[in-house]
Design an enzyme around this catalytic site. Sequence first.
Site, mmCIF file in Angstrom:
data_model
loop_
_atom_site.group_PDB
_atom_site.id
_atom_site.type_symbol
_atom_site.label_atom_id
_atom_site.label_comp_id
_atom_site.label_asym_id
_atom_site.label_seq_id
_atom_site.Cartn_x
_atom_site.Cartn_y
_atom_site.Cartn_z
ATOM 1 N N GLY A 82 43.185 -20.843 34.572
ATOM 2 C CA GLY A 82 42.525 -21.634 35.619
ATOM 3 C C GLY A 82 41.011 -21.628 35.589
ATOM 4 O O GLY A 82 40.377 -22.608 35.985
ATOM 5 N N ASP B 93 39.074 -18.778 39.269
ATOM 6 C CA ASP B 93 39.085 -20.100 39.895
ATOM 7 C C ASP B 93 39.252 -20.008 41.410
ATOM 8 O O ASP B 93 38.418 -20.501 42.162
ATOM 9 C CB ASP B 93 40.158 -21.000 39.257
ATOM 10 C CG ASP B 93 41.539 -20.344 39.193
ATOM 11 O OD1 ASP B 93 41.703 -19.192 39.659
ATOM 12 O OD2 ASP B 93 42.481 -20.979 38.686
ATOM 13 N N ASP C 178 43.083 -16.182 46.380
ATOM 14 C CA ASP C 178 44.082 -16.610 47.360
ATOM 15 C C ASP C 178 44.553 -15.367 48.132
ATOM 16 O O ASP C 178 43.912 -14.945 49.082
ATOM 17 C CB ASP C 178 45.202 -17.310 46.589
ATOM 18 C CG ASP C 178 46.232 -17.964 47.475
ATOM 19 O OD1 ASP C 178 45.948 -18.184 48.655
ATOM 20 O OD2 ASP C 178 47.332 -18.265 46.982
HETATM 21 P P1 IMP Z 1 45.952 -14.402 44.179
HETATM 22 O O1 IMP Z 1 46.381 -13.159 43.464
HETATM 23 O O2 IMP Z 1 46.961 -14.830 45.196
HETATM 24 O O3 IMP Z 1 44.555 -14.310 44.769
HETATM 25 O O4 IMP Z 1 46.033 -15.514 43.087
HETATM 26 C C1 IMP Z 1 44.993 -16.183 42.641
HETATM 27 C C2 IMP Z 1 45.422 -17.099 41.523
HETATM 28 O O5 IMP Z 1 46.537 -17.897 41.913
HETATM 29 C C3 IMP Z 1 44.317 -18.048 41.236
HETATM 30 O O6 IMP Z 1 43.427 -17.524 40.269
HETATM 31 C C4 IMP Z 1 45.061 -19.274 40.758
HETATM 32 O O7 IMP Z 1 45.315 -19.171 39.377
HETATM 33 C C5 IMP Z 1 46.366 -19.245 41.519
HETATM 34 N N1 IMP Z 1 46.264 -20.087 42.707
HETATM 35 C C6 IMP Z 1 46.000 -19.737 43.983
HETATM 36 N N2 IMP Z 1 45.937 -20.802 44.807
HETATM 37 C C7 IMP Z 1 46.136 -21.868 44.011
HETATM 38 C C8 IMP Z 1 46.141 -23.287 44.263
HETATM 39 O O8 IMP Z 1 45.923 -23.802 45.368
HETATM 40 N N3 IMP Z 1 46.381 -24.090 43.181
HETATM 41 C C9 IMP Z 1 46.605 -23.588 41.924
HETATM 42 N N4 IMP Z 1 46.585 -22.282 41.652
HETATM 43 C C10 IMP Z 1 46.357 -21.433 42.678
HETATM 44 MG MG MG Z 2 43.843 -17.841 38.163
#
Ligand code: IMP
Ligand code: MG
Length: 190
Positions: free
Chosen positions: A55, A115, A118
């Site tokens: 990403g 990117d 979340d």
């Molecule tokens: P986290 O571990 O939940 O913070 O995941 C983060 C990763 O999930 C990001 O680096 C993205 O690759 C993916 N991700 C989170 N939200 C989105 C979204 O809205 N669209 C696409 N990929 C996402």
């Molecule tokens: Mg990612």
Amino acid sequence: MSGATSGESRYLLRGKIPRVLIPQSRINKTVKRLAVRISKDYPGKRPILISILNGAFVFTADLMRQLTIPSECHFIKLSSYGNRTVSSGKVKIVIDLPANIKRSLNGRDVIIVDDIIDTGLTTKYLKARLKRLKPRTVRLCALLDKPSRRKVKVKIDYCGFRIPDKFVVGYGIDYQEDYRYLPYIGYIQS
Ligand code: IMP
Ligand code: MG
């Protein structure tokens, strides 16, 4: 938030054109702003960017070229999502840093480039892992911050945009490997 214009019909996929959340012009300005800040914070240094595949590859390429200081760039591939739109919570290393690069982090300034933050689980995991390699500093630069879904506390040192709880695509970010090629950040209306 304007909708996709007719000029964007070439992005039609599966019958849906992602609506524009952040246009290309705003992304460019923000990447520049982040690069100016990072360049000021590391005078005389050559920070190591650790870009999270897939990403962050577009963002990293643009950011690196806007820095006015030299930098290095290496890639790591992590997965927590599988093919779904909700994080599984379990982080896996899909492609690790090469052993010689890991050794080279000792005493260096590392900037994780991602990117979207979340839940924060991916970043937390990676930061802890990188710290074991004894860098001098580890900071985090993220293009997008989706704070509404955070599960663990994460400090974003350089943050591009705070966005609402929408599943976004484009500018390197995918939905089931589609849409990475969009030059803007969009979302699919459900
Ligand atoms: P986290 O571990 O939940 O913070 O995941 C983060 C990763 O999930 C990001 O680096 C993205 O690759 C993916 N991700 C989170 N939200 C989105 C979204 O809205 N669209 C696409 N990929 C996402
Ligand atoms: Mg990612």
